[in-house]
Design an enzyme around this catalytic site. Structure first.
Site, PDB file in Angstrom:
ATOM      1  N   ARG A  60       0.840  -1.201   0.000  1.00  0.00           N
ATOM      2  CA  ARG A  60       0.000   0.000   0.000  1.00  0.00           C
ATOM      3  C   ARG A  60       0.871   1.246   0.000  1.00  0.00           C
ATOM      4  O   ARG A  60       2.026   1.231   0.394  1.00  0.00           O
ATOM      5  CB  ARG A  60      -0.910   0.023   1.231  1.00  0.00           C
ATOM      6  CG  ARG A  60      -2.020  -0.990   1.226  1.00  0.00           C
ATOM      7  CD  ARG A  60      -2.846  -0.896   2.490  1.00  0.00           C
ATOM      8  NE  ARG A  60      -2.028  -1.082   3.691  1.00  0.00           N
ATOM      9  CZ  ARG A  60      -1.519  -0.112   4.431  1.00  0.00           C
ATOM     10  NH1 ARG A  60      -1.761   1.147   4.132  1.00  0.00           N
ATOM     11  NH2 ARG A  60      -0.784  -0.383   5.488  1.00  0.00           N
ATOM     12  N   LYS A 201      -8.293  -2.653   1.513  1.00  0.00           N
ATOM     13  CA  LYS A 201      -8.211  -1.634   2.561  1.00  0.00           C
ATOM     14  C   LYS A 201      -9.057  -0.408   2.240  1.00  0.00           C
ATOM     15  O   LYS A 201      -9.441   0.331   3.157  1.00  0.00           O
ATOM     16  CB  LYS A 201      -6.751  -1.234   2.788  1.00  0.00           C
ATOM     17  CG  LYS A 201      -5.903  -2.356   3.378  1.00  0.00           C
ATOM     18  CD  LYS A 201      -6.485  -2.920   4.674  1.00  0.00           C
ATOM     19  CE  LYS A 201      -5.551  -3.938   5.305  1.00  0.00           C
ATOM     20  NZ  LYS A 201      -6.142  -4.603   6.487  1.00  0.00           N
ATOM     21  N   HIS A 221      -9.327  -3.961  13.214  1.00  0.00           N
ATOM     22  CA  HIS A 221      -8.283  -4.576  12.377  1.00  0.00           C
ATOM     23  C   HIS A 221      -7.729  -5.747  13.171  1.00  0.00           C
ATOM     24  O   HIS A 221      -6.758  -5.622  13.904  1.00  0.00           O
ATOM     25  CB  HIS A 221      -7.192  -3.543  12.068  1.00  0.00           C
ATOM     26  CG  HIS A 221      -6.150  -4.045  11.123  1.00  0.00           C
ATOM     27  ND1 HIS A 221      -4.842  -3.627  11.180  1.00  0.00           N
ATOM     28  CD2 HIS A 221      -6.224  -4.921  10.085  1.00  0.00           C
ATOM     29  CE1 HIS A 221      -4.149  -4.232  10.227  1.00  0.00           C
ATOM     30  NE2 HIS A 221      -4.961  -5.016   9.555  1.00  0.00           N
ATOM     31  N   SER A 239       0.850  -5.728  10.573  1.00  0.00           N
ATOM     32  CA  SER A 239       1.380  -6.701   9.628  1.00  0.00           C
ATOM     33  C   SER A 239       2.668  -7.322  10.164  1.00  0.00           C
ATOM     34  O   SER A 239       3.553  -6.625  10.666  1.00  0.00           O
ATOM     35  CB  SER A 239       1.655  -6.003   8.293  1.00  0.00           C
ATOM     36  OG  SER A 239       2.182  -6.900   7.357  1.00  0.00           O
ATOM     37  N   LYS A 243      -1.208 -12.194  13.221  1.00  0.00           N
ATOM     38  CA  LYS A 243      -2.672 -12.269  13.278  1.00  0.00           C
ATOM     39  C   LYS A 243      -3.217 -13.488  12.534  1.00  0.00           C
ATOM     40  O   LYS A 243      -3.990 -14.261  13.069  1.00  0.00           O
ATOM     41  CB  LYS A 243      -3.311 -11.011  12.665  1.00  0.00           C
ATOM     42  CG  LYS A 243      -3.338  -9.801  13.508  1.00  0.00           C
ATOM     43  CD  LYS A 243      -4.359  -8.774  13.046  1.00  0.00           C
ATOM     44  CE  LYS A 243      -4.490  -8.589  11.574  1.00  0.00           C
ATOM     45  NZ  LYS A 243      -3.268  -8.124  10.887  1.00  0.00           N
ATOM     46  N   THR A 244      -2.806 -13.596  11.270  1.00  0.00           N
ATOM     47  CA  THR A 244      -3.327 -14.681  10.439  1.00  0.00           C
ATOM     48  C   THR A 244      -2.854 -16.032  10.950  1.00  0.00           C
ATOM     49  O   THR A 244      -3.628 -16.989  11.065  1.00  0.00           O
ATOM     50  CB  THR A 244      -2.895 -14.469   8.977  1.00  0.00           C
ATOM     51  OG1 THR A 244      -3.412 -13.214   8.518  1.00  0.00           O
ATOM     52  CG2 THR A 244      -3.424 -15.586   8.089  1.00  0.00           C
ATOM     53  N   ASP A 258      -8.659 -10.788   9.457  1.00  0.00           N
ATOM     54  CA  ASP A 258      -8.125  -9.425   9.388  1.00  0.00           C
ATOM     55  C   ASP A 258      -9.087  -8.302   9.750  1.00  0.00           C
ATOM     56  O   ASP A 258      -8.652  -7.294  10.283  1.00  0.00           O
ATOM     57  CB  ASP A 258      -7.587  -9.184   7.977  1.00  0.00           C
ATOM     58  CG  ASP A 258      -6.665  -7.980   7.902  1.00  0.00           C
ATOM     59  OD1 ASP A 258      -5.763  -7.871   8.740  1.00  0.00           O
ATOM     60  OD2 ASP A 258      -6.841  -7.157   6.989  1.00  0.00           O
ATOM     61  N   ARG A 324       2.571 -12.212  -0.752  1.00  0.00           N
ATOM     62  CA  ARG A 324       1.220 -12.448  -0.211  1.00  0.00           C
ATOM     63  C   ARG A 324       0.502 -13.563  -0.958  1.00  0.00           C
ATOM     64  O   ARG A 324       0.831 -13.909  -2.085  1.00  0.00           O
ATOM     65  CB  ARG A 324       0.384 -11.171  -0.357  1.00  0.00           C
ATOM     66  CG  ARG A 324       0.855  -9.990   0.462  1.00  0.00           C
ATOM     67  CD  ARG A 324       0.166  -9.950   1.788  1.00  0.00           C
ATOM     68  NE  ARG A 324       0.571  -8.815   2.605  1.00  0.00           N
ATOM     69  CZ  ARG A 324       0.022  -8.531   3.776  1.00  0.00           C
ATOM     70  NH1 ARG A 324      -0.960  -9.276   4.243  1.00  0.00           N
ATOM     71  NH2 ARG A 324       0.444  -7.505   4.480  1.00  0.00           N
TER      72      ARG A 324
END
Length: 533
Positions: A60, A201, A221, A239, A243-244, A258, A324
Site C-alpha cells: 500500500r 483496505k 483490524h 502486519s 494475526k493470520t 483481518d 502475499r
C-alpha cells in the site's frame, strides 16, 4: 456455462460513466484464473494457484490515500497525515478521467458484499481493469448466491484502474497513483497501482467510518476465532505480528483473519470472505492451514519460483518482503459457519518487539488495554528499510491507523466499554525477540507463543501468580504450561540485566513520546495505563 450468465445482459456501466466497454460480469474463479493465464498476466504455480506480479507497487501507499472532504466527513474525520483531504471538484474531475480511460476497454464486474452479519451487510459493485484483480475481490469479499444477484443493488462502488496514471499537477494527487474515498458518492476510486491490498483496505477504511458513525458498531483490524464452548477470541496486530498465523488454530474455528465488527449484541462478525496472508518464510510445518490453502483459486503476489520450476521459493524476497496470498476462507478447513462469533472472552494484542523488551505474554488492566490499543506498537527490524541499522518502533493507532478515519480515541473508548461490558481479559503477546534485540537475541518460537495463547484461552493462567514488570507495569505470569519459565520474564533472558533495564526505559519513553499527541483526548483511566517511568 457461468452460473451468472443469466444476468450479464442486465449489467450496464453507462451510469458510472464507462461507455462501450466489453463487460465480463460475475465470472467464476475458474474463468478469471483462465483469463489471467490467457492474457499473460499470471502463471500457475506447482499447486495450481495463480501467481501474479503487481508491478511497481508491492504494498500500500499510505501517503496516496485520500478522503473527499464534504458535508459528511468534514467534522467527523481526523484530518492529517493519515486522512488526507481531497476536494470534491478534484475528485469529480479525476473520476471522469478514470471512467473515460476504462471506456471502450475490456472490464470485469463483480457484485459482492461485505459484513457477514445480515443486519450490517453492505453491497459493493467492483469494476476492475484486470481479471486477476476481480479474482482477488471474489476471494476477499463475500459472495452472493446466484438468486441474490437478480435484484442486486450496490450501495458502494469500487473502481480499480492500475493502468491509469494521474497527473499530480492537474489532478491534485501526490503522484501518479491514488486511492480515494468519497462518502457522498459512495465510491472507492483507485488508479496507478496494481497492488490488490488497496482494494481490500479501501473498503475496510469505508467501513471504519460507516460502522461507528452510523451503525454503533466497533470496526476492528483483527483476526478472530471461536472455541468449542462458543467463546470468541480476538487478535489485534500490525502486519507481520502473527494475526493470520495465530488465529488459524486447529483447535478453534476461524471467523476471519483481518477485519471484523463488534456489535451491541456482543457478536463479532467478519467483514470479508477470504484471507490475505503474508507468505514470507511460509512452511507446512509452521503454518499448515495457510500453506495448504495455496491451491487452485488462490492468488500469489510477487513471489519468486525456484530455478527451473514453478515451485515457490518462500524465502526469496528479491521482489519484496511483502509476498502475499489471497484465498477464499473456505480454503481453510476449520471455519466458523456464517463467519459470526458470540461471547468474546479474550483479546490478544500482538506485537513483534524487535527490541526484546516486552514479555512474551502479559495481562493488561482496562486502562493499559486502552493505552496499548491507541499506541498500536510493533517494531521494525534492522535492514528492512534503507538506513535502518537498529530496531525502530512502529506505532499505528488502533493497530490500523492508515485505515481509521476517526480519531483513535473514538475507537479506544468503544473498545474499552465493550471490554468492560463483556468482562473480557486482554493479553499483550510479544511474538518478537527474546534474549536481546534483533541481531543479538532470537525470535520467540512459534510453538511457545501458541502454547501461551492456548493456556490463556483454556483458563490455565487464571490461578497462577502474576508479577508486574517494573517499567511498563504489565502483569507477567510466573508459570505457563509447555513454556520454559525462564523466558516468561524477558529480563531473565538478557545476558546483561542492567542493559535490559536501560533499554526498557528507553522503549517506555518512546511510548510516551508517541502518546503525547493523544493525551489531551484521553481520559484518566487511559493515562493510568501508561508506562510507569
Amino acid at each position: 456455462m457461468d452460473n451468472y450468465a443469466l444476468f450479464t445482459k442486465s449489467i450496464a456501466l453507462e451510469n458510472l460513466g464507462i461507455k462501450n466497454a466489453t463487460i465480463h460480469y460475475q465470472l467464476s474463479a475458474e474463468e478469471l484464473h483462465e483469463k489471467t493465464l490467457q492474457s499473460g498476466q499470471g502463471i500457475e504455480n506447482s499447486t495450481g494457484a495463480l501467481a501474479v506480479n503487481t508491478g511497481e507497487f508491492t504494498g500500500r501507499s499510505p501517503k496516496d490515500r485520500f478522503i473527499v472532504k464534504d458535508s459528511i466527513t468534514e467534522d467527523k474525520v481526523w484530518w492529517g497525515n493519515v486522512n488526507i483531504p481531497f476536494e470534491p471538484a478534484a475528485f469529480d474531475a479525476l473520476y471522469n478521467k478514470v471512467t473515460a480511460y476504462l471506456s471502450n476497454k475490456e472490464v470485469f464486474i463483480r457484485d459482492s458484499y461485505v459484513c457477514a452479519d445480515a443486519n450490517y451487510r453492505l453491497n459493493v459493485r467492483v469494476v476492475t481493469e484486470t481479471a486477476w484483480a476481480n479474482l482477488f475481490c471474489f476471494n476477499m469479499f463475500l459472495r452472493p448466491e446466484a438468486e441474490e444477484l437478480e435484484n442486486f443493488t450496490p450501495e458502494w462502488t469500487l473502481i480499480c484502474a492500475p493502468g491509469f496514471l494521474a497527473d499530480p499537477a492537474v489532478d491534485g494527487t501526490r503522484q501518479s497513483n491514488f486511492a480515494i474515498l468519497d462518502f457522498t458518492k459512495k465510491i472507492v476510486l483507485i488508479g496507478g497501482t496494481g497492488y490488490t491490498g488497496e482494494m481490500k483496505k479501501g473498503i475496510f477504511s469505508a467501513l471504519n467510518f460507516i460502522m461507528p458513525v452510523f451503525k454503533n458498531t466497533l470496526p476492528m483490524h483483527c483476526s478472530a476465532n471461536v472455541g468449542d464452548e462458543g467463546d470468541t477470541a480476538i487478535f489485534f496486530g500490525l502486519s507481520g505480528t502473527g494475526k493470520t498465523t495465530l488465529s488459524a488454530d486447529p483447535a478453534r474455528k476461524l471467523i476471519g483473519d483481518d477485519e471484523h465488527g463488534w456489535t451491541n449484541e456482543n457478536t463479532v462478525f467478519n467483514f470479508e470472505g477470504g484471507c490475505y496472508a503474508k507468505v514470507i518464510n511460509l512452511s507446512d510445518e509452521n503454518e499448515p492451514d495457510i500453506f495448504r490453502a495455496i491451491k487452485k483459486g488462490a492468488i500469489l503476489e510477487n513471489v519468486v519460483f525456484k530455478k527451473g520450476t514453478n515451485e515457490v521459493d518462500f524465502e526469496d524476497i528479491s521482489i519484496t518482503p511483502n509476498t502475499r496470498v489471497s484465498y477464499p476462507i473456505y480454503h481453510i478447513d476449520n471455519i466458523q459457519p456464517g463467519s459470526i462469533g458470540k461471547n468474546p472472552k479474550n483479546i490478544f494484542f500482538l506485537t513483534a518487539d524487535s527490541f526484546g523488551i516486552l514479555p512474551p505474554i502479559s495481562k493488561l488492566t482496562p486502562g493499559q488495554a486502552a493505552y496499548h490499543f491507541i499506541s498500536g506498537y510493533t517494531a521494525k527490524v534492522a535492514g528492512t528499510e534503507a538506513g535502518v541499522t537498529e530496531p525502530q518502533p512502529n506505532f499505528s493507532a488502533c493497530f490500523g491507523a492508515p485505515f481509521m478515519p476517526l480519531h483513535p480515541t473514538k475507537y479506544a473508548e468503544m473498545l474499552s466499554k465493550k471490554m468492560k461490558d463483556a468482562n473480557v481479559t486482554v493479553w499483550l503477546i510479544n511474538t518478537g525477540w527474546t534474549g536481546g534485540p534483533y541481531g543479538i537475541g532470537s525470535r520467540m518460537k512459534l510453538k511457545f507463543t501458541r502454547a501461551m495463547i492456548t493456556a490463556a484461552l483454556n483458563g490455565e493462567l487464571d490461578n497462577v501468580e502474576f508479577v508486574n514488570q517494573k517499567v511498563f507495569g504489565i502483569a507477567i505470569p510466573q508459570f505457563c504450561p509447555n513454556v520454559p519459565n525462564e523466558i516468561l520474564n524477558p529480563r531473565n533472558t538478557w545476558e546483561d540485566k542492567n542493559l535490559y533495564d536501560t533499554k526498557a526505559v528507553e522503549l517506555a519513553e518512546k511510548f510516551k513520546a508517541n502518546f503525547a499527541k493523544f493525551s489531551v483526548f484521553a481520559n484518566a483511566e487511559i493515562m493510568e495505563g501508561a508506562p510507569l517511568v
